[in-house]
Design a protein around this motif. Structure first.
Motif, PDB file in Angstrom:
ATOM      1  N   LEU A  39       0.819  -1.211   0.000  1.00  0.00           N
ATOM      2  CA  LEU A  39       0.000   0.000   0.000  1.00  0.00           C
ATOM      3  C   LEU A  39       0.856   1.266   0.000  1.00  0.00           C
ATOM      4  O   LEU A  39       0.557   2.220  -0.723  1.00  0.00           O
ATOM      5  CB  LEU A  39      -0.936   0.015   1.202  1.00  0.00           C
ATOM      6  N   ILE A  40       1.914   1.277   0.786  1.00  0.00           N
ATOM      7  CA  ILE A  40       2.798   2.448   0.837  1.00  0.00           C
ATOM      8  C   ILE A  40       3.465   2.662  -0.511  1.00  0.00           C
ATOM      9  O   ILE A  40       3.508   3.778  -1.036  1.00  0.00           O
ATOM     10  CB  ILE A  40       3.840   2.283   1.960  1.00  0.00           C
ATOM     11  N   GLN A  41       3.967   1.596  -1.106  1.00  0.00           N
ATOM     12  CA  GLN A  41       4.650   1.733  -2.394  1.00  0.00           C
ATOM     13  C   GLN A  41       3.673   2.105  -3.508  1.00  0.00           C
ATOM     14  O   GLN A  41       4.018   2.874  -4.410  1.00  0.00           O
ATOM     15  CB  GLN A  41       5.404   0.461  -2.731  1.00  0.00           C
ATOM     16  N   LEU A  42       2.446   1.601  -3.456  1.00  0.00           N
ATOM     17  CA  LEU A  42       1.443   1.994  -4.446  1.00  0.00           C
ATOM     18  C   LEU A  42       1.051   3.463  -4.275  1.00  0.00           C
ATOM     19  O   LEU A  42       0.792   4.166  -5.261  1.00  0.00           O
ATOM     20  CB  LEU A  42       0.215   1.097  -4.355  1.00  0.00           C
ATOM     21  N   ALA A  43       1.015   3.951  -3.037  1.00  0.00           N
ATOM     22  CA  ALA A  43       0.720   5.361  -2.797  1.00  0.00           C
ATOM     23  C   ALA A  43       1.824   6.249  -3.372  1.00  0.00           C
ATOM     24  O   ALA A  43       1.549   7.257  -4.019  1.00  0.00           O
ATOM     25  CB  ALA A  43       0.557   5.617  -1.301  1.00  0.00           C
ATOM     26  N   LEU A  44       3.069   5.856  -3.162  1.00  0.00           N
ATOM     27  CA  LEU A  44       4.179   6.613  -3.730  1.00  0.00           C
ATOM     28  C   LEU A  44       4.161   6.565  -5.256  1.00  0.00           C
ATOM     29  O   LEU A  44       4.456   7.561  -5.926  1.00  0.00           O
ATOM     30  CB  LEU A  44       5.514   6.084  -3.192  1.00  0.00           C
TER      31      LEU A  44
END
Length: 76
Positions: A39-44
């Protein structure tokens, strides 16, 4: 002449960025462990995508403005 070189250059650069985006998406979904990390990497990645869209928009806008710059300011 410069306009054609600029158009080919920016089209190539944006093409490379689109391929890079797809490669990053595949990497995140396939090889990242943990739901929170994904989720964090997709947000970035979504922020990167927004920057890419803004750069593409500004590139086209500046290109259109440069083409029509002398239209209203013709000498009589």
């Amino acid at each position: 002449m410069f306009g054609k070189v600029k158009k080919v250059f920016f089209t190539g650069v944006f093409g490379i960025l689109y391929v890079s985006f797809i490669a990053q998406l595949v990497y995140i979904l396939g090889w990242t462990h943990g739901f929170e990390n994904k989720l964090i990497q997709l947000a970035l990645l979504s922020l990167e995508w927004l920057v890419l869209i803004a750069a593409r928009y500004l590139s086209k806008r500046s290109s259109g403005a440069a083409q029509h710059n002398g239209y209203n300011n013709r000498r009589r």
